[in-house]
Every structure is written in structure tokens, then in C-alpha cells.
Design a protein around this motif. Structure first.
Motif, mmCIF file in Angstrom:
data_model
loop_
_atom_site.group_PDB
_atom_site.id
_atom_site.type_symbol
_atom_site.label_atom_id
_atom_site.label_comp_id
_atom_site.label_asym_id
_atom_site.label_seq_id
_atom_site.Cartn_x
_atom_site.Cartn_y
_atom_site.Cartn_z
ATOM 1 N N SER A 1 -24.087 92.228 59.049
ATOM 2 C CA SER A 1 -24.553 91.728 57.758
ATOM 3 C C SER A 1 -25.260 90.385 57.951
ATOM 4 C CB SER A 1 -23.362 91.556 56.806
ATOM 5 O OG SER A 1 -22.451 90.624 57.339
ATOM 6 N N ARG A 2 -26.155 90.091 57.031
ATOM 7 C CA ARG A 2 -26.919 88.845 57.086
ATOM 8 C C ARG A 2 -25.982 87.647 56.937
ATOM 9 N NH1 ARG A 2 -31.719 86.719 56.290
ATOM 10 N NH2 ARG A 2 -32.707 88.746 56.391
ATOM 11 N N ILE A 3 -26.216 86.637 57.760
ATOM 12 C CA ILE A 3 -25.443 85.394 57.676
ATOM 13 C C ILE A 3 -26.186 84.345 56.865
ATOM 14 C CG2 ILE A 3 -24.562 83.444 59.040
ATOM 15 C CD1 ILE A 3 -23.870 85.515 61.236
ATOM 16 N N VAL A 4 -27.480 84.188 57.166
ATOM 17 C CA VAL A 4 -28.275 83.148 56.510
ATOM 18 C C VAL A 4 -28.789 83.666 55.164
ATOM 19 C CG1 VAL A 4 -30.277 81.641 56.766
ATOM 20 C CG2 VAL A 4 -28.991 82.343 58.795
ATOM 21 N N PRO A 5 -28.570 82.933 54.069
ATOM 22 C CA PRO A 5 -29.114 83.372 52.775
ATOM 23 C C PRO A 5 -30.627 83.552 52.871
ATOM 24 C CG PRO A 5 -27.618 81.519 52.480
ATOM 25 C CD PRO A 5 -27.823 81.672 53.955
ATOM 26 N N GLN A 6 -31.149 84.504 52.094
ATOM 27 C CA GLN A 6 -32.584 84.802 52.236
ATOM 28 C C GLN A 6 -33.475 83.729 51.619
ATOM 29 O OE1 GLN A 6 -33.623 89.180 51.521
ATOM 30 N NE2 GLN A 6 -35.140 88.429 52.977
ATOM 31 N N PHE A 7 -32.934 82.941 50.725
ATOM 32 C CA PHE A 7 -33.785 81.930 50.092
ATOM 33 C C PHE A 7 -33.095 80.573 50.114
ATOM 34 C CE2 PHE A 7 -36.881 80.033 47.438
ATOM 35 C CZ PHE A 7 -37.993 80.862 47.525
ATOM 36 N N GLY A 8 -33.819 79.564 50.597
ATOM 37 C CA GLY A 8 -33.263 78.222 50.642
ATOM 38 C C GLY A 8 -34.334 77.172 50.430
ATOM 39 N N LEU A 9 -33.908 75.932 50.459
ATOM 40 C CA LEU A 9 -34.799 74.789 50.250
ATOM 41 C C LEU A 9 -34.972 74.032 51.553
ATOM 42 C CD1 LEU A 9 -36.272 72.965 48.074
ATOM 43 C CD2 LEU A 9 -34.186 71.574 48.113
ATOM 44 N N GLY A 10 -36.207 73.857 51.979
ATOM 45 C CA GLY A 10 -36.491 73.027 53.144
ATOM 46 C C GLY A 10 -36.637 71.573 52.746
ATOM 47 N N THR A 11 -36.341 70.672 53.694
ATOM 48 C CA THR A 11 -36.401 69.237 53.389
ATOM 49 C C THR A 11 -37.261 68.464 54.392
ATOM 50 O OG1 THR A 11 -34.414 68.735 54.697
ATOM 51 C CG2 THR A 11 -34.093 69.307 52.361
ATOM 52 N N PHE A 12 -37.989 69.167 55.237
ATOM 53 C CA PHE A 12 -38.850 68.520 56.234
ATOM 54 C C PHE A 12 -39.871 67.616 55.547
ATOM 55 C CE2 PHE A 12 -42.732 69.133 59.081
ATOM 56 C CZ PHE A 12 -42.313 68.211 60.031
ATOM 57 N N ARG A 13 -40.004 66.396 56.070
ATOM 58 C CA ARG A 13 -40.973 65.406 55.579
ATOM 59 C C ARG A 13 -40.643 64.836 54.193
ATOM 60 N NH1 ARG A 13 -47.128 67.017 57.505
ATOM 61 N NH2 ARG A 13 -46.861 66.340 59.638
ATOM 62 N N LEU A 14 -39.459 65.103 53.688
ATOM 63 C CA LEU A 14 -39.059 64.527 52.403
ATOM 64 C C LEU A 14 -37.951 63.501 52.636
ATOM 65 C CD1 LEU A 14 -38.921 67.702 50.113
ATOM 66 C CD2 LEU A 14 -40.786 66.057 50.356
ATOM 67 N N SER A 15 -37.923 62.463 51.816
ATOM 68 C CA SER A 15 -36.895 61.429 51.974
ATOM 69 C C SER A 15 -36.706 60.674 50.661
ATOM 70 C CB SER A 15 -37.290 60.447 53.083
ATOM 71 O OG SER A 15 -38.514 59.803 52.753
ATOM 72 N N ASP A 16 -35.720 59.792 50.680
ATOM 73 C CA ASP A 16 -35.452 58.863 49.575
ATOM 74 C C ASP A 16 -35.207 59.602 48.250
ATOM 75 O OD1 ASP A 16 -35.819 56.797 51.460
ATOM 76 O OD2 ASP A 16 -37.975 56.775 51.082
ATOM 77 N N GLN A 17 -35.529 58.928 47.143
ATOM 78 C CA GLN A 17 -35.219 59.496 45.826
ATOM 79 C C GLN A 17 -35.991 60.775 45.553
ATOM 80 O OE1 GLN A 17 -32.724 58.088 43.982
ATOM 81 N NE2 GLN A 17 -32.859 59.972 42.767
ATOM 82 N N ILE A 18 -37.192 60.894 46.112
ATOM 83 C CA ILE A 18 -37.982 62.129 45.923
ATOM 84 C C ILE A 18 -37.208 63.330 46.437
ATOM 85 C CG2 ILE A 18 -40.039 63.355 46.770
ATOM 86 C CD1 ILE A 18 -41.534 60.666 46.629
#
Length: 270
Positions: free
Chosen positions: A2-19
């Protein structure tokens, strides 16, 4: 398997701080339940803060981080992951990946994978996996610790870089494929084929690219700072592409790799 990793997620590369904090909290409000970060992104503390401040229980979130190349040795990997856990404000992450194979560092795949497996055995991470590994290095990882311990290989995949040989190998091994850079830094958004398909579905080209990857069984982790885009990306899960549309997108392959750091990347499978 069975799948371990959820099929949909949020990436955070190049994002920081309050944004970044606002992006994560908005995404969680909209229904995202997986977040992907990495030590080298320098934003684990903000990710931890956003999750803590959100209305969503930590146990309901699938949280991924990645070990940076300077931390692969036995004396570095586990201490560095413990530091990540402190920043993320959690006792354990759901998934920890080796970020790049970095063959020029002289650390064998066997050594880094055994060190990562130890972190799993200590309960610091529920699952472990790899990122940016080619077929040969993935096989080395399998030989080192067994494929049952390798949850995913997170690789660059987009309509312009389809990595079919590697994907076929991962599917044969029952290792989840996680696609990053699915929109090729936005380059696919202006593709006339994707735009035409999008019109048929009353969608946008980003949604079509994501739907394509989802339909192939990949996990996707697009990022955005705008609530409207976060919602549109999430809605890509509802789009069903026809076999003909999938073939049209398959024909867009152009080996268009966006991320290829010379000192970290392996020799890619063609």
C-alpha cells in the motif's frame, strides 16, 4: 504494497518567514495534510511553528524532511535529525529522506542508508526513503537495507522530464514515486497542449500537469503562497484525464531537467 506517502502535499522549497507560515496554515485550512521540507531549506522552524499554530492536530499531518549531504555520516545523521525535530516541534517525523546521493562526498550509499535506518529504529522517523537517486543508486539502497524500508524516491518529474526508465524501475520495486518540480518552475504553464486540455476541463494548465502526475500514481508536492492557487492545486485531484490526453502529455517529454547540481547529482538514466 500500500502507498505510504500521501498523494497530495505542500512543498516548501524557497519559502521562508511569515510567507511560509501563512502558506502552510492556509493549506491546512483548505485540507492539505502532508508537508514537505528539508534541512537545507532553512525553514524547518517556520514549518514547526505553522503546524503548532494551525487548527490541525500534528498526528493528522504527514511531515517529511530530508537529511542534507553534510550529515550523512554516523556521527552526524542522527544528531542532525534530532535538531530538525526540535525545529519542527515534533517527537518524530513521518518520513525522512536522503536528499541527494552526492557521490563525490565519498560516503557510500550503504553507509548513509544504514545510518538512516538506525534513525528509524530509534523512532525518530516513521518511514525513510531517498531523493534524486538514479536506478543504480536506488538498487544500492535496496541492497543495503531492503526495499521494504524505502518508502519513496522523490525525483524531479514534469511533463517535460518524465524519467520513464527510473519510474518503471521504482514501480517494479513497489517504491512510491514522489514528483517534485511538477510544473518545471512554471515552464509548463504556458504549454499550448496543456492549455488546450485545460480548456476541455474548465481548469488551468497547472491543474492539468498535476492531474497527469496523480493519474500516473505519483505523489505531488506543489507549493504556492496564494490561497487561490493552493485551492486550485488541491482541486487537481478531481480531474480525470482521458487516455488520449495522457498520451498527448506523454509526447511533451524533452528531458527538460531544471535541477542538476554537478557535485550532488548522479548520472541520470536516459
Amino acid at each position: 504494497m500500500s502507498r505510504i506517502v500521501p498523494q497530495f502535499g505542500l512543498g516548501t522549497f524557497r519559502l521562508s518567514d511569515q510567507i511560509l507560515i501563512d502558506s502552510i496554515k492556509t493549506a491546512l485550512d483548505l485540507g492539505y495534510r502532508a508537508i514537505d521540507t528539508a534541512q537545507i531549506y532553512g525553514n524547518e522552524a517556520e514549518v514547526g511553528q505553522a503546524i503548532t499554530e494551525s487548527q490541525v492536530n500534528r498526528n493528522d499531518i504527514f511531515l517529511t524532511t530530508k537529511i542534507w549531504t553534510t550529515h550523512y555520516t554516523a556521527d552526524q545523521l542522527i544528531p542532525s535529525l534530532k535538531q530538525s525535530l526540535q525545529k519542527l516541534r515534533t517527537d518524530a517525523v513521518d518520513l525522512t529522506l536522503i536528499h541527494w546521493p552526492a557521490p563525490q562526498l565519498g560516503i557510500s550509499v550503504e553507509e548513509m542508508m544504514k545510518n538512516l535506518l538506525e534513525a528509524k529504529q530509534l523512532g525518530l522517523t516513521r518511514h525513510i526513503g531517498i531523493s534524486n537517486f538514479n536506478i543504480d543508486l536506488t538498487q544500492q539502497a535496496i541492497d543495503a537495507i531492503g526495499r521494504e524500508h524505502i518508502a519513496t524516491n522523490q525525483i524531479e518529474l514534469s511533463p517535460y522530464l518524465q524519467n520513464q526508465k527510473l519510474v518503471d524501475f521504482l514501480n517494479q520495486q513497489n517504491i512510491d514515486v514522489t514528483s517534485y518540480m511538477t510544473l518545471a518552475y512554471g515552464k509548463v504553464l504556458h504549454d499550448p497542449v496543456l492549455q488546450q486540455i485545460a480548456q476541455q476541463h474548465q481548469a488551468n494548465s497547472a491543474q492539468i500537469a498535476l492531474a497527469w502526475a496523480l493519474q500516473l500514481g505519483y505523489s505531488v508536492i506543489p507549493s504556492s503562497t496564494q490561497a487561490a492557487h493552493l485551492l486550485q492545486n488541491l482541486q487537481a485531484q478531481q480531474i480525470q484525464l482521458s487516455a488520449e490526453e495522457m498520451q498527448l502529455i506523454a509526447a511533451l517529454e524533452r528531458q527538460g531537467r531544471e535541477v542538476d547540481p554537478a557535485e550532488l547529482a548522479p548520472v541520470w538514466d536516459k
